[in-house]
Design a protein around this motif. Structure first.
Motif, PDB file in Angstrom:
ATOM      1  N   LYS A  73      16.409  32.841  33.834  1.00 45.57           N
ATOM      2  CA  LYS A  73      17.344  33.901  33.452  1.00 45.57           C
ATOM      3  C   LYS A  73      18.630  33.326  32.849  1.00 45.57           C
ATOM      4  O   LYS A  73      19.151  33.846  31.860  1.00 45.57           O
ATOM      5  CB  LYS A  73      17.647  34.757  34.690  1.00 45.57           C
ATOM      6  N   ALA A  74      19.145  32.261  33.433  1.00 45.76           N
ATOM      7  CA  ALA A  74      20.392  31.674  32.940  1.00 45.76           C
ATOM      8  C   ALA A  74      20.237  31.162  31.513  1.00 45.76           C
ATOM      9  O   ALA A  74      21.122  31.367  30.669  1.00 45.76           O
ATOM     10  CB  ALA A  74      20.844  30.545  33.866  1.00 45.76           C
ATOM     11  N   ASP A 121      26.455  31.160  40.225  1.00 51.12           N
ATOM     12  CA  ASP A 121      25.981  30.280  39.164  1.00 51.12           C
ATOM     13  C   ASP A 121      27.193  29.862  38.325  1.00 51.12           C
ATOM     14  O   ASP A 121      27.670  30.596  37.479  1.00 51.12           O
ATOM     15  CB  ASP A 121      24.948  31.014  38.292  1.00 51.12           C
ATOM     16  N   GLY A 122      27.696  28.681  38.619  1.00 49.08           N
ATOM     17  CA  GLY A 122      28.893  28.196  37.936  1.00 49.08           C
ATOM     18  C   GLY A 122      28.694  28.046  36.440  1.00 49.08           C
ATOM     19  O   GLY A 122      29.638  28.149  35.668  1.00 49.08           O
ATOM     20  N   GLU A 130      31.233  29.539  33.719  1.00 48.15           N
ATOM     21  CA  GLU A 130      31.868  28.626  32.756  1.00 48.15           C
ATOM     22  C   GLU A 130      31.566  29.041  31.321  1.00 48.15           C
ATOM     23  O   GLU A 130      32.431  28.960  30.451  1.00 48.15           O
ATOM     24  CB  GLU A 130      31.394  27.193  33.005  1.00 48.15           C
ATOM     25  N   LEU A 131      30.353  29.506  31.062  1.00 43.05           N
ATOM     26  CA  LEU A 131      30.001  29.966  29.718  1.00 43.05           C
ATOM     27  C   LEU A 131      30.896  31.138  29.305  1.00 43.05           C
ATOM     28  O   LEU A 131      31.432  31.162  28.200  1.00 43.05           O
ATOM     29  CB  LEU A 131      28.530  30.384  29.696  1.00 43.05           C
ATOM     30  N   VAL A 132      31.096  32.089  30.206  1.00 41.05           N
ATOM     31  CA  VAL A 132      31.948  33.251  29.927  1.00 41.05           C
ATOM     32  C   VAL A 132      33.399  32.814  29.732  1.00 41.05           C
ATOM     33  O   VAL A 132      34.079  33.232  28.794  1.00 41.05           O
ATOM     34  CB  VAL A 132      31.811  34.300  31.053  1.00 41.05           C
ATOM     35  N   ARG A 133      33.884  31.925  30.617  1.00 40.42           N
ATOM     36  CA  ARG A 133      35.263  31.448  30.517  1.00 40.42           C
ATOM     37  C   ARG A 133      35.491  30.672  29.213  1.00 40.42           C
ATOM     38  O   ARG A 133      36.475  30.876  28.519  1.00 40.42           O
ATOM     39  CB  ARG A 133      35.593  30.541  31.720  1.00 40.42           C
ATOM     40  N   ALA A 134      34.556  29.809  28.875  1.00 42.87           N
ATOM     41  CA  ALA A 134      34.691  29.000  27.665  1.00 42.87           C
ATOM     42  C   ALA A 134      34.669  29.874  26.413  1.00 42.87           C
ATOM     43  O   ALA A 134      35.393  29.609  25.447  1.00 42.87           O
ATOM     44  CB  ALA A 134      33.585  27.950  27.599  1.00 42.87           C
TER      45      ALA A 134
END
Length: 194
Positions: free
Chosen positions: A51-52, A117-118, A122-126
């Motif tokens: 899923k990720a 799920d870090g 992180e993907l959203v933050r980046a």
């Protein structure tokens, strides 16, 4: 002997993108993705692993469809005012597009993300930080060209514009009110000047 793919990867990504966009990452189940894409469980795992990874591929699809135009509006602007106005016009049009879920895939995900799920966080933050850096680059160019005062805190302005952009995404999800979204955008553009 490996099997030949019998599906259109881009169509699958668009279908998955819309599910994630509507429900957020955590609330989207594998069954939701299977139903939306029409893939079998084995095909989905074979192509995307989990899923990720599918979410990550869907965010790239989202950027190609929606983000590139907004980034280009910021990068190619000849004035701060014009660049921000074009950016917000494109954002509002995307937020209210009748064939897509309201708001923004990444903002909708960020506001519902409870996952541990870090990698997804992180993907959203980046992604958000990448957009803020483009806004900041426009403000710095405008400041260098004399469109903004030399003493203006363009770092703080970039956070203001980003906050309004995120607010527009959330408001569009709650109320499909173009006039309110345009007023929010206008307030941000006027506050920055240029």
């Amino acid at each position: 002997m490996s099997r030949t793919k019998t599906f259109d990867r881009q169509a699958v990504l668009q279908a998955a993108m819309r599910v994630f966009w509507q429900k957020g990452y955590d609330a989207t189940s594998m069954q939701d993705l299977l139903d939306a894409t029409g893939l079998s469980r084995s095909s989905l795992y074979e192509e995307f692993e989990d899923k990720a990874h599918l979410f990550e591929a869907a965010t790239h699809c989202y950027f190609d469809m929606h983000g590139q135009l907004r980034m280009r509006a910021l990068r190619e602007a000849t004035s701060v005012h014009g660049g921000l106005q074009a950016f917000f016009d494109l954002q509002i049009a995307a937020c209210l597009h009748p064939e897509d879920p309201p708001g923004c895939l990444l903002t909708n995900t960020a506001t519902t993300l409870a996952s541990h799920d870090g990698r997804i966080a992180e993907l959203v933050r980046a992604s958000a930080e990448g957009l803020r850096q483009e806004i900041l680059a426009l403000l710095r160019r405008g400041q260098a060209a004399g469109q903004l005062p030399a003493q203006a805190n363009v770092e703080a302005m970039s956070h203001l514009v980003m906050s309004v952009s995120l607010g527009i995404n959330v408001w569009a999800r709650m109320h499909a009110d173009r006039a309110a979204l345009e007023a929010m955008a206008r307030g941000a553009v006027n506050a920055v000047g240029g």
